[in-house]
Write a protein that holds these residues in place. Structure first.
Motif, PDB file in Angstrom:
ATOM      1  N   LEU A 269      34.067   9.090  46.331  1.00  0.00           N
ATOM      2  CA  LEU A 269      33.309   7.843  46.229  1.00  0.00           C
ATOM      3  C   LEU A 269      33.197   7.154  47.590  1.00  0.00           C
ATOM      4  O   LEU A 269      32.139   6.647  47.960  1.00  0.00           O
ATOM      5  CB  LEU A 269      33.981   6.906  45.226  1.00  0.00           C
ATOM      6  CG  LEU A 269      33.289   5.552  45.001  1.00  0.00           C
ATOM      7  CD1 LEU A 269      31.864   5.747  44.479  1.00  0.00           C
ATOM      8  CD2 LEU A 269      34.096   4.690  44.037  1.00  0.00           C
ATOM      9  N   ALA A 270      34.288   7.145  48.350  1.00  0.00           N
ATOM     10  CA  ALA A 270      34.258   6.526  49.676  1.00  0.00           C
ATOM     11  C   ALA A 270      33.271   7.252  50.592  1.00  0.00           C
ATOM     12  O   ALA A 270      32.567   6.615  51.388  1.00  0.00           O
ATOM     13  CB  ALA A 270      35.658   6.539  50.288  1.00  0.00           C
ATOM     14  N   LYS A 273      29.824   6.299  49.625  1.00  0.00           N
ATOM     15  CA  LYS A 273      29.552   4.940  50.098  1.00  0.00           C
ATOM     16  C   LYS A 273      29.170   4.958  51.581  1.00  0.00           C
ATOM     17  O   LYS A 273      28.212   4.286  52.005  1.00  0.00           O
ATOM     18  CB  LYS A 273      30.782   4.065  49.870  1.00  0.00           C
ATOM     19  CG  LYS A 273      30.694   2.672  50.478  1.00  0.00           C
ATOM     20  CD  LYS A 273      29.687   1.792  49.779  1.00  0.00           C
ATOM     21  CE  LYS A 273      29.646   0.389  50.403  1.00  0.00           C
ATOM     22  NZ  LYS A 273      30.926  -0.322  50.303  1.00  0.00           N
ATOM     23  N   ASP A 274      29.885   5.744  52.363  1.00  0.00           N
ATOM     24  CA  ASP A 274      29.584   5.847  53.793  1.00  0.00           C
ATOM     25  C   ASP A 274      28.198   6.470  54.012  1.00  0.00           C
ATOM     26  O   ASP A 274      27.397   5.977  54.825  1.00  0.00           O
ATOM     27  CB  ASP A 274      30.658   6.688  54.484  1.00  0.00           C
ATOM     28  CG  ASP A 274      30.393   6.839  55.966  1.00  0.00           C
ATOM     29  OD1 ASP A 274      30.352   5.815  56.673  1.00  0.00           O
ATOM     30  OD2 ASP A 274      30.216   7.984  56.418  1.00  0.00           O
ATOM     31  N   ALA A 276      25.694   6.546  51.840  1.00  0.00           N
ATOM     32  CA  ALA A 276      24.674   5.631  51.313  1.00  0.00           C
ATOM     33  C   ALA A 276      24.398   4.501  52.295  1.00  0.00           C
ATOM     34  O   ALA A 276      23.245   4.089  52.478  1.00  0.00           O
ATOM     35  CB  ALA A 276      25.108   5.066  49.962  1.00  0.00           C
ATOM     36  N   THR A 277      25.445   4.000  52.950  1.00  0.00           N
ATOM     37  CA  THR A 277      25.258   2.927  53.934  1.00  0.00           C
ATOM     38  C   THR A 277      24.350   3.384  55.068  1.00  0.00           C
ATOM     39  O   THR A 277      23.445   2.654  55.499  1.00  0.00           O
ATOM     40  CB  THR A 277      26.622   2.484  54.495  1.00  0.00           C
ATOM     41  OG1 THR A 277      27.425   1.990  53.411  1.00  0.00           O
ATOM     42  CG2 THR A 277      26.454   1.395  55.539  1.00  0.00           C
ATOM     43  N   PRO A 319      24.110   0.147  49.011  1.00  0.00           N
ATOM     44  CA  PRO A 319      25.057   1.267  49.165  1.00  0.00           C
ATOM     45  C   PRO A 319      26.049   1.410  48.023  1.00  0.00           C
ATOM     46  O   PRO A 319      26.338   2.539  47.594  1.00  0.00           O
ATOM     47  CB  PRO A 319      25.770   0.935  50.486  1.00  0.00           C
ATOM     48  CG  PRO A 319      24.779   0.113  51.254  1.00  0.00           C
ATOM     49  CD  PRO A 319      24.069  -0.708  50.217  1.00  0.00           C
ATOM     50  N   ASP A 320      26.583   0.285  47.513  1.00  0.00           N
ATOM     51  CA  ASP A 320      27.546   0.377  46.402  1.00  0.00           C
ATOM     52  C   ASP A 320      26.887   0.964  45.160  1.00  0.00           C
ATOM     53  O   ASP A 320      27.456   1.839  44.496  1.00  0.00           O
ATOM     54  CB  ASP A 320      28.110  -1.013  46.082  1.00  0.00           C
ATOM     55  CG  ASP A 320      29.051  -1.526  47.159  1.00  0.00           C
ATOM     56  OD1 ASP A 320      29.788  -0.703  47.717  1.00  0.00           O
ATOM     57  OD2 ASP A 320      29.020  -2.727  47.442  1.00  0.00           O
ATOM     58  N   ALA A 323      26.150   4.690  45.744  1.00  0.00           N
ATOM     59  CA  ALA A 323      27.383   5.483  45.733  1.00  0.00           C
ATOM     60  C   ALA A 323      27.857   5.715  44.302  1.00  0.00           C
ATOM     61  O   ALA A 323      28.301   6.819  43.960  1.00  0.00           O
ATOM     62  CB  ALA A 323      28.463   4.777  46.554  1.00  0.00           C
ATOM     63  N   ARG A 324      27.764   4.684  43.466  1.00  0.00           N
ATOM     64  CA  ARG A 324      28.170   4.854  42.064  1.00  0.00           C
ATOM     65  C   ARG A 324      27.258   5.839  41.340  1.00  0.00           C
ATOM     66  O   ARG A 324      27.723   6.641  40.523  1.00  0.00           O
ATOM     67  CB  ARG A 324      28.177   3.502  41.355  1.00  0.00           C
ATOM     68  CG  ARG A 324      29.290   2.558  41.817  1.00  0.00           C
ATOM     69  CD  ARG A 324      29.472   1.392  40.852  1.00  0.00           C
ATOM     70  NE  ARG A 324      28.269   0.587  40.724  1.00  0.00           N
ATOM     71  CZ  ARG A 324      27.976  -0.443  41.507  1.00  0.00           C
ATOM     72  NH1 ARG A 324      28.799  -0.779  42.491  1.00  0.00           N
ATOM     73  NH2 ARG A 324      26.869  -1.141  41.316  1.00  0.00           N
ATOM     74  N   GLN A 327      28.244   9.256  42.524  1.00  0.00           N
ATOM     75  CA  GLN A 327      29.528   9.621  41.937  1.00  0.00           C
ATOM     76  C   GLN A 327      29.361  10.055  40.484  1.00  0.00           C
ATOM     77  O   GLN A 327      30.012  11.000  40.026  1.00  0.00           O
ATOM     78  CB  GLN A 327      30.488   8.440  42.015  1.00  0.00           C
ATOM     79  CG  GLN A 327      31.878   8.710  41.450  1.00  0.00           C
ATOM     80  CD  GLN A 327      32.730   9.530  42.400  1.00  0.00           C
ATOM     81  OE1 GLN A 327      32.585   9.397  43.594  1.00  0.00           O
ATOM     82  NE2 GLN A 327      33.601  10.375  41.869  1.00  0.00           N
TER      83      GLN A 327
END
Length: 364
Positions: A269-270, A273-274, A276-277, A319-320, A323-324, A327
């Protein structure tokens, strides 16, 4: 020597204009609004007299209401009008449906706004009028909305045609009638002629396209500057512009590889997130949005899997959120243990952020 050269132009151009688009969508979704004067905009009585008319149905237009008019003035002209606040997310979604219909007819589509576009259908063996009829039928089938279509050999004439027979009409302007059509047009109907230009024309005694054609290019330049050149060619039913295909044939994405395989979902997930940012920053820098989100996964055995989600509206560039989403796709692929060497996140089916922000109608 002839005053101008009329080159042979055998293109087939359609200009498609949805009839009172925002109002029509609201009437479709609430049939009771079909029988009343409807204004899409803020009710001035509820917003201290503020607001701008986005559009109005044809009942309200008969009272003199038009787009970009102040809401207070619109209410004065049509005191019994019903005001409905615009829902631009809904209108963008419907517009996306309509553009999918356009893609069935040609890949040369130039969007002008959510409710209108030019289509170059020159490659089709079918007559322009037939294509217009089929297009209108398909739009009705998909959205239950009507549109007006102009058919001609250049963009200006196609646009003039779509405005000539509204609502729910088709106007074909062939080379054999184009000069006569333009000659009979009131000067206010020429593209780009606004209130100030009309005042100048009135002083010059210019009332129709025939009057306009009697002026030389130099005379028009004296009175209207560079706009005079456009008027000169419009009066001669000539326009050189091409239909500009605004589709973006690209994807925007990022990948990350790992020296040691990932075994932990929080690390996945992290990573998403990276990624996606970075992707969001790239999309925003290029003023793009995307309707298909893809993920790529390579495991420790070097098996590579890709999966995607496509939706009617562009994804949130958050991004959040992305990312979800990524995931969730990953968890479906790997419900048990895993060892991951590579993760990727990519947008495809991307397009310009055109018409995402309509600042003229900025509603709270």
């Amino acid at each position: 020597m002839a005053e101008f050269l009329q080159a042979v132009d055998d293109r087939k151009i359609l200009h498609v204009d949805l009839d009172a688009f925002y109002a029509q969508v609201e009437m479709r979704d609430n049939p009771a609004l079909k029988k009343v004067p409807l204004i899409i905009g803020r009710d001035p009585d509820l917003h201290h007299g503020h607001g701008v008319v986005a559009t109005a149905n044809y009942i309200a237009r008969k009272a003199g209401v038009h787009s970009a008019m102040g809401s207070s003035e619109a209410k004065r002209l049509c005191p019994n009008a019903v005001f409905v606040a615009p829902d631009f997310d809904k209108y963008r979604s419907v517009s996306a449906q309509i553009h999918e219909v356009f893609a069935e007819f040609t890949d040369k589509v130039e969007p002008v706004a959510l409710d209108e576009a030019y289509l170059d259908v020159s490659q089709s063996p079918m007559a322009g009028a037939t294509l217009a009829a089929e297009l209108r039928h398909r739009i009705w089938q998909e959205t239950k909305l009507t549109c007006s279509v102009g058919v001609s050999y250049n963009k200006v004439l196609a646009k003039l045609g779509s405005e000539h027979h509204k609502p729910n009409g088709v106007t074909v302007i062939g080379a054999d009638v184009a000069l006569d059509f333009v000659a009979a047009l009131p000067i206010k109907d020429f593209r780009g002629v606004g209130k100030k230009s009309q005042e100048k024309f009135e002083k010059l005694g210019i009332k129709t396209g025939a009057d306009l054609r009697a002026l030389s290019q130099d005379e028009l330049r004296v009175h209207f500057g560079s706009f005079g050149d456009q008027l000169y060619w419009q009066a001669r039913a000539t326009h050189f512009g091409q239909v500009k295909d605004h589709r973006i044939r690209q994807s925007v994405g990022k990948e990350g590889t790992f020296e040691f395989p990932l075994h932990d979902r929080s690390a996945v997930l992290a990573t998403f997130k990276d990624l996606a940012t970075k992707v969001v920053a790239n999309m925003e820098a290029k003023h793009l949005v995307g309707r298909t989100l893809n993920i790529k996964v390579r495991d420790d055995d070097f098996n590579t899997l890709t999966r995607s989600i496509t939706q009617a509206n562009p994804f949130q560039l958050n991004p959040d959120f992305l990312a979800r989403k990524a995931q969730s796709i990953f968890d479906d692929l790997y419900p048990d243990d895993f060892a991951i060497r590579l993760l990727g996140l990519t947008f495809s089916n991307v397009s310009p952020q055109a018409f995402q922000s309509l600042s003229l109608f900025d509603y709270d």
